[in-house]
Design a protein around this motif. Structure first.
Motif, short mmCIF file in Angstrom:
data_model
loop_
_atom_site.label_atom_id
_atom_site.label_comp_id
_atom_site.label_asym_id
_atom_site.label_seq_id
_atom_site.Cartn_x
_atom_site.Cartn_y
_atom_site.Cartn_z
N ALA A 269 9.73 7.79 -0.40
CA ALA A 269 10.46 7.21 -1.52
C ALA A 269 9.55 7.01 -2.72
O ALA A 269 9.92 7.31 -3.87
N THR A 270 8.33 6.54 -2.48
CA THR A 270 7.38 6.31 -3.57
C THR A 270 6.99 7.62 -4.24
O THR A 270 6.97 7.73 -5.48
N VAL B 72 -2.49 6.05 6.01
CA VAL B 72 -2.51 4.94 5.06
C VAL B 72 -2.50 3.63 5.82
O VAL B 72 -1.50 3.27 6.45
N ARG B 73 -3.62 2.91 5.75
CA ARG B 73 -3.70 1.58 6.35
C ARG B 73 -4.54 0.64 5.50
O ARG B 73 -4.41 -0.57 5.62
N LEU C 201 0.81 -1.22 0.00
CA LEU C 201 0.00 0.00 0.00
C LEU C 201 0.84 1.26 0.00
O LEU C 201 0.44 2.29 -0.56
N SER C 202 2.00 1.23 0.64
CA SER C 202 2.86 2.42 0.70
C SER C 202 3.91 2.41 -0.40
O SER C 202 4.72 3.34 -0.46
N ILE D 128 6.79 3.38 7.35
CA ILE D 128 5.69 3.75 6.45
C ILE D 128 5.93 5.15 5.87
O ILE D 128 5.81 5.36 4.65
N GLY D 129 6.26 6.11 6.72
CA GLY D 129 6.52 7.45 6.22
C GLY D 129 7.68 7.49 5.25
O GLY D 129 7.62 8.17 4.21
#
Length: 413
Positions: free
Chosen positions: A161-162, A128-129, A48-49, A155-156
């Protein structure tokens, strides 16, 4: 004629799905009912991330269990109906639509949700989950403009990066800790991971907290404790998670930062917990732990399934900690215990700038854990060494020899 026993699994992420599959693999012949609050088919959360946020994989690509596969395995899917209560004495689970599901065995696998923003909810501010969370964030990022990420944990960092790879605009990573990830790595090593972002153009504001988020839509402002205001079109708040255990309060189970279980992952007779929501007694650490790791959920699912099918032969759940993170062109993997006041040494790989391992030692000289970057063989060696309880020096010698045997670009060594 006696009826078949029924196992109800509440939750629809990796721990829940793997429990259902493991039950069948163990020879369980009873009914299996999997209950999920989301209407979507069960799906994997780690992408998801990363790839799912970037749009390079679809929902179908991350689906864990489709209708056909579930039907073949005899797994009943009850999706879009969250569990709202548990009657422990009556052995039944109440659903949001008022229905009650009776069970012989119950597996609680409701996971965790993103910790909500303490600065309020408003358009343009995201956590985001879930897949829906990631889709909403992707849509906002597509509009461009500055992105501010509050929280520089895994996650952050992955979202930074994404977003950078997507070319969405200026990215700023904020964290009140002066050296993010220093809670799981020692500061010197954590600083190296911080530079991974700055070297790729991400702005960082570490060591300063957030006092508020103001504005609306694409005109947001993130206010820092030093008075600085960061303009943002989109904000992501990644400040941890909260176990989804509120539906169990008043049930008679012990609920303290998750469902408290024994070393067999059992919360009460015929009630088990798996994954992010489980807080179980770890025999090796001799304390209650809750691990929000994909691998832990899979291993605990297998352990619980075995316990249900073979109640006279329970197995303790004492996994070797393992977590990974994909950031830019770095594959970061952690095994065992890292950081804190453990002694450590860096072992360079064939390309020391992007391939290395950090090994950690207990005060007594035993190998405690490792962080590896772009070095799969080192990770495998480290995990085996942790299982075998090898010495720190033996692991260092092995990895050093492995690094020397790997051909370098343009030659050998």
């Amino acid at each position: 004629m006696s009826r078949h026993p029924t196992t109800v699994i509440v939750g629809a992420s990796i721990g829940a799905v793997r429990t259902a599959q493991a039950l069948r693999a163990e020879g369980y012949a009873g009914e299996i009912v999997l209950v999920g609050g989301e209407a979507a088919l069960p799906y994997d959360k780690p992408p998801l991330s990363k790839a799912f946020l970037a749009g390079t994989v679809t929902h179908a690509d991350i689906t864990l269990l489709d209708d056909t596969t579930a039907a073949v395995a005899g797994i009943q899917l009850r999706l879009g109906r969250a569990a709202t209560g548990l009657d422990l004495a009556g052995r039944s689970v109440e659903l949001a639509d008022g229905a009650r599901l009776g069970f012989d065995e119950l597996v609680i696998a409701t996971g965790a949700r993103a910790r909500p923003s303490p600065w309020g909810e408003r358009p343009g501010v995201h956590t985001v989950r879930t897949a829906a969370d990631a889709v909403a964030l992707r849509e906002d990022l597509a509009r461009g403009g500055p992105l501010v990420i509050v929280g520089a944990g895994f996650i952050g960092a992955e979202i930074a990066a994404t977003a950078t790879a997507m070319g969405t605009g200026e990215v700023t990573l904020v964290d009140p800790v002066a050296v993010p990830l220093s809670r799981v790595l020692n500061p010197a090593v954590a600083e190296r991971f911080g530079r991974l972002h700055t070297d790729r153009g991400v702005r960082t504001r570490f060591g300063v907290g957030v006092t508020g988020i103001e504005g609306r839509g694409s005109g947001l402002r993130v206010v820092l404790a030093d008075g600085t205001e960061l303009p943002a079109a989109t904000v992501v708040v990644g400040i941890g998670s909260v176990p989804n255990d509120e539906w169990l309060r008043g049930s008679g189970l012990t609920i303290e930062d998750g469902v408290v279980c024994d070393r067999f992952s059992q919360a009460a007779e015929h009630v088990h917990a798996v994954g992010d929501v489980a807080r179980w007694f770890h025999p090796r650490h001799r304390r209650l732990v809750r691990a929000e790791h994909w691998t832990n959920a899979v291993e605990q699912a297998n352990q619980v399934a075995h316990h249900i099918v073979h109640p006279g032969d329970p197995r303790t759940h004492e996994p070797v900690e393992y977590v990974w993170s994909d950031q830019y062109d770095w594959k970061i993997q952690l095994a065992g215990r890292t950081g804190g006041d453990l002694g450590h040494v860096v072992v360079p790989g064939a390309d020391p700038e992007r391939t290395f391992a950090v090994l950690y030692a207990d005060p007594g000289g035993d190998f405690a854990g490792a962080v590896t970057v772009n070095w799969p063989r080192a990770l495998i060696t480290s995990r085996k060494a942790l299982t075998a309880r090898a010495t720190f020096e033996s692991v260092r010698e092995t990895l050093t020899a492995q690094a020397m045997s790997v051909p370098m670009k343009g030659g050998t060594r």
